[in-house]
Design a protein around this motif. Structure first.
Motif, PDB file in Angstrom:
ATOM      1  N   ILE A  75       2.346  13.194   3.156  1.00 35.11           N
ATOM      2  CA  ILE A  75       2.719  14.589   3.379  1.00 35.11           C
ATOM      3  C   ILE A  75       2.052  15.506   2.349  1.00 35.11           C
ATOM      4  O   ILE A  75       1.518  16.556   2.679  1.00 35.11           O
ATOM      5  CB  ILE A  75       4.249  14.754   3.339  1.00 35.11           C
ATOM      6  N   SER A  76       2.090  15.110   1.109  1.00 37.17           N
ATOM      7  CA  SER A  76       1.485  15.924   0.053  1.00 37.17           C
ATOM      8  C   SER A  76       0.000  15.614  -0.037  1.00 37.17           C
ATOM      9  O   SER A  76      -0.391  14.455  -0.178  1.00 37.17           O
ATOM     10  CB  SER A  76       2.147  15.614  -1.293  1.00 37.17           C
ATOM     11  N   ILE A  77      -0.808  16.667   0.014  1.00 35.70           N
ATOM     12  CA  ILE A  77      -2.256  16.509   0.024  1.00 35.70           C
ATOM     13  C   ILE A  77      -2.888  17.553  -0.874  1.00 35.70           C
ATOM     14  O   ILE A  77      -2.428  18.696  -0.942  1.00 35.70           O
ATOM     15  CB  ILE A  77      -2.811  16.621   1.464  1.00 35.70           C
ATOM     16  N   TYR A  78      -3.948  17.157  -1.533  1.00 35.68           N
ATOM     17  CA  TYR A  78      -4.712  18.047  -2.399  1.00 35.68           C
ATOM     18  C   TYR A  78      -6.197  17.963  -2.029  1.00 35.68           C
ATOM     19  O   TYR A  78      -6.698  16.873  -1.704  1.00 35.68           O
ATOM     20  CB  TYR A  78      -4.541  17.628  -3.864  1.00 35.68           C
ATOM     21  N   TYR A  79      -6.863  19.117  -2.064  1.00 38.13           N
ATOM     22  CA  TYR A  79      -8.310  19.171  -1.875  1.00 38.13           C
ATOM     23  C   TYR A  79      -8.940  19.974  -2.996  1.00 38.13           C
ATOM     24  O   TYR A  79      -8.408  21.023  -3.397  1.00 38.13           O
ATOM     25  CB  TYR A  79      -8.676  19.819  -0.548  1.00 38.13           C
ATOM     26  N   ALA A  80     -10.073  19.520  -3.456  1.00 38.36           N
ATOM     27  CA  ALA A  80     -10.868  20.336  -4.360  1.00 38.36           C
ATOM     28  C   ALA A  80     -11.384  21.551  -3.593  1.00 38.36           C
ATOM     29  O   ALA A  80     -11.627  21.478  -2.383  1.00 38.36           O
ATOM     30  CB  ALA A  80     -12.041  19.520  -4.902  1.00 38.36           C
ATOM     31  N   ASP A  81     -11.534  22.667  -4.290  1.00 39.17           N
ATOM     32  CA  ASP A  81     -11.983  23.895  -3.640  1.00 39.17           C
ATOM     33  C   ASP A  81     -13.322  23.693  -2.934  1.00 39.17           C
ATOM     34  O   ASP A  81     -13.570  24.293  -1.879  1.00 39.17           O
ATOM     35  CB  ASP A  81     -12.110  25.011  -4.673  1.00 39.17           C
ATOM     36  N   PHE A 126       0.815  -1.213   0.000  1.00 39.35           N
ATOM     37  CA  PHE A 126       0.000   0.000   0.000  1.00 39.35           C
ATOM     38  C   PHE A 126       0.849   1.263   0.000  1.00 39.35           C
ATOM     39  O   PHE A 126       0.503   2.246  -0.666  1.00 39.35           O
ATOM     40  CB  PHE A 126      -0.905  -0.039   1.233  1.00 39.35           C
ATOM     41  N   SER A 127       1.949   1.246   0.716  1.00 38.87           N
ATOM     42  CA  SER A 127       2.769   2.454   0.845  1.00 38.87           C
ATOM     43  C   SER A 127       3.455   2.851  -0.463  1.00 38.87           C
ATOM     44  O   SER A 127       4.061   3.921  -0.540  1.00 38.87           O
ATOM     45  CB  SER A 127       3.815   2.284   1.944  1.00 38.87           C
ATOM     46  N   ASN A 128       3.366   2.016  -1.476  1.00 42.09           N
ATOM     47  CA  ASN A 128       3.921   2.361  -2.791  1.00 42.09           C
ATOM     48  C   ASN A 128       2.946   3.140  -3.665  1.00 42.09           C
ATOM     49  O   ASN A 128       3.306   3.522  -4.794  1.00 42.09           O
ATOM     50  CB  ASN A 128       4.327   1.087  -3.549  1.00 42.09           C
ATOM     51  N   TYR A 129       1.755   3.396  -3.142  1.00 41.79           N
ATOM     52  CA  TYR A 129       0.704   3.987  -3.953  1.00 41.79           C
ATOM     53  C   TYR A 129       0.240   5.322  -3.402  1.00 41.79           C
ATOM     54  O   TYR A 129      -0.014   5.463  -2.195  1.00 41.79           O
ATOM     55  CB  TYR A 129      -0.497   3.042  -4.048  1.00 41.79           C
ATOM     56  N   ALA A 130       0.125   6.308  -4.291  1.00 40.33           N
ATOM     57  CA  ALA A 130      -0.613   7.514  -3.968  1.00 40.33           C
ATOM     58  C   ALA A 130      -2.100   7.199  -4.128  1.00 40.33           C
ATOM     59  O   ALA A 130      -2.479   6.348  -4.950  1.00 40.33           O
ATOM     60  CB  ALA A 130      -0.204   8.646  -4.895  1.00 40.33           C
ATOM     61  N   MET A 131      -2.916   7.887  -3.348  1.00 43.62           N
ATOM     62  CA  MET A 131      -4.337   7.566  -3.299  1.00 43.62           C
ATOM     63  C   MET A 131      -5.191   8.807  -3.546  1.00 43.62           C
ATOM     64  O   MET A 131      -4.782   9.936  -3.232  1.00 43.62           O
ATOM     65  CB  MET A 131      -4.685   7.003  -1.925  1.00 43.62           C
ATOM     66  N   GLY A 132      -6.367   8.568  -4.085  1.00 44.29           N
ATOM     67  CA  GLY A 132      -7.291   9.666  -4.301  1.00 44.29           C
ATOM     68  C   GLY A 132      -8.707   9.263  -3.949  1.00 44.29           C
ATOM     69  O   GLY A 132      -9.065   8.084  -4.014  1.00 44.29           O
ATOM     70  N   TRP A 133      -9.496  10.247  -3.534  1.00 41.71           N
ATOM     71  CA  TRP A 133     -10.936  10.086  -3.367  1.00 41.71           C
ATOM     72  C   TRP A 133     -11.623  10.901  -4.460  1.00 41.71           C
ATOM     73  O   TRP A 133     -11.298  12.082  -4.642  1.00 41.71           O
ATOM     74  CB  TRP A 133     -11.402  10.577  -2.007  1.00 41.71           C
ATOM     75  N   ALA A 175      -6.729  14.059  -2.561  1.00 43.90           N
ATOM     76  CA  ALA A 175      -5.704  13.095  -2.938  1.00 43.90           C
ATOM     77  C   ALA A 175      -4.525  13.232  -1.994  1.00 43.90           C
ATOM     78  O   ALA A 175      -4.304  14.301  -1.403  1.00 43.90           O
ATOM     79  CB  ALA A 175      -5.270  13.303  -4.385  1.00 43.90           C
ATOM     80  N   ILE A 176      -3.765  12.141  -1.879  1.00 42.12           N
ATOM     81  CA  ILE A 176      -2.661  12.123  -0.912  1.00 42.12           C
ATOM     82  C   ILE A 176      -1.501  11.333  -1.488  1.00 42.12           C
ATOM     83  O   ILE A 176      -1.687  10.264  -2.097  1.00 42.12           O
ATOM     84  CB  ILE A 176      -3.149  11.539   0.433  1.00 42.12           C
ATOM     85  N   GLY A 177      -0.301  11.875  -1.323  1.00 41.97           N
ATOM     86  CA  GLY A 177       0.879  11.164  -1.771  1.00 41.97           C
ATOM     87  C   GLY A 177       1.150   9.951  -0.901  1.00 41.97           C
ATOM     88  O   GLY A 177       0.534   9.755   0.146  1.00 41.97           O
ATOM     89  N   TYR A 193       0.441  12.325  -5.885  1.00 40.74           N
ATOM     90  CA  TYR A 193      -0.946  12.134  -6.286  1.00 40.74           C
ATOM     91  C   TYR A 193      -1.196  12.761  -7.641  1.00 40.74           C
ATOM     92  O   TYR A 193      -0.363  13.487  -8.191  1.00 40.74           O
ATOM     93  CB  TYR A 193      -1.886  12.769  -5.251  1.00 40.74           C
ATOM     94  N   SER A 194      -2.367  12.457  -8.161  1.00 42.98           N
ATOM     95  CA  SER A 194      -2.869  13.130  -9.348  1.00 42.98           C
ATOM     96  C   SER A 194      -4.284  13.595  -9.034  1.00 42.98           C
ATOM     97  O   SER A 194      -4.964  12.977  -8.206  1.00 42.98           O
ATOM     98  CB  SER A 194      -2.887  12.179 -10.550  1.00 42.98           C
ATOM     99  N   TYR A 195      -4.734  14.684  -9.652  1.00 37.48           N
ATOM    100  CA  TYR A 195      -6.133  15.067  -9.469  1.00 37.48           C
ATOM    101  C   TYR A 195      -6.946  14.807 -10.728  1.00 37.48           C
ATOM    102  O   TYR A 195      -8.039  15.337 -10.903  1.00 37.48           O
ATOM    103  CB  TYR A 195      -6.286  16.514  -9.010  1.00 37.48           C
ATOM    104  N   ALA A 196      -6.391  13.952 -11.596  1.00 35.72           N
ATOM    105  CA  ALA A 196      -7.109  13.543 -12.801  1.00 35.72           C
ATOM    106  C   ALA A 196      -7.528  12.086 -12.683  1.00 35.72           C
ATOM    107  O   ALA A 196      -6.738  11.247 -12.227  1.00 35.72           O
ATOM    108  CB  ALA A 196      -6.231  13.737 -14.029  1.00 35.72           C
ATOM    109  N   THR A 197      -8.738  11.783 -13.129  1.00 39.05           N
ATOM    110  CA  THR A 197      -9.188  10.395 -13.071  1.00 39.05           C
ATOM    111  C   THR A 197      -8.276   9.492 -13.884  1.00 39.05           C
ATOM    112  O   THR A 197      -8.011   8.354 -13.501  1.00 39.05           O
ATOM    113  CB  THR A 197     -10.629  10.268 -13.583  1.00 39.05           C
ATOM    114  N   ALA A 198      -7.762  10.011 -14.985  1.00 44.68           N
ATOM    115  CA  ALA A 198      -6.890   9.200 -15.850  1.00 44.68           C
ATOM    116  C   ALA A 198      -5.553   8.893 -15.194  1.00 44.68           C
ATOM    117  O   ALA A 198      -4.793   8.054 -15.698  1.00 44.68           O
ATOM    118  CB  ALA A 198      -6.668   9.926 -17.174  1.00 44.68           C
TER     119      ALA A 198
END
Length: 124
Positions: A56-62, A29-36, A50-52, A104-109
């Protein structure tokens, strides 16, 4: 292959809270960045948070900043989404996704593996 299973969805009144979990199995699991992500009827799938892989690295939609919190527990192979101050417009199927990357990525692709989702319904 990574298998992802979401849980924690349900029906809640506006202003309430839910905590979603996504349990991963199959690979480290720790090899993967994850997104909701979430998808409402008739709408495109959109990133929520999304989370790295280090957490540590985190992204949120506005639309969810200040209300939702993403976190991960690599020892438990689980990523979480704490959702507070829920609004009717948050109603959707929530899906988690994994990508074999540091960041992480914020794209579904950008994601290779997806869970089936859990329904969140917020009543007004």
């Amino acid at each position: 292959q990574v298998q992802l299973v979401e849980s924690g969805g349900g029906l809640v009144q506006a202003g309430g809270s839910l905590r979603l979990s996504c349990a991963a199995s199959g690979r480290t699991f720790s090899n993967y960045a994850m997104g909701w992500f979430r998808q409402a009827p008739g709408k495109e799938r959109e990133v929520v948070a999304a989370i790295g892989r280090s957490g540590i690295s985190i992204y949120y939609a506005d639309s969810v900043k200040g209300r939702f919190t993403i976190s991960r527990d690599n020892a438990k192979n689980t990523v979480y989404l704490q959702m507070n101050s829920l609004k009717p417009e948050d109603t959707a199927v929530y899906l988690c996704a994994a990508r074999p990357s540091v960041s992480y990525s914020y794209a579904t692709a950008g994601y290779d593996y997806w869970g089936r989702g859990t329904q969140v319904t917020v009543s007004s």
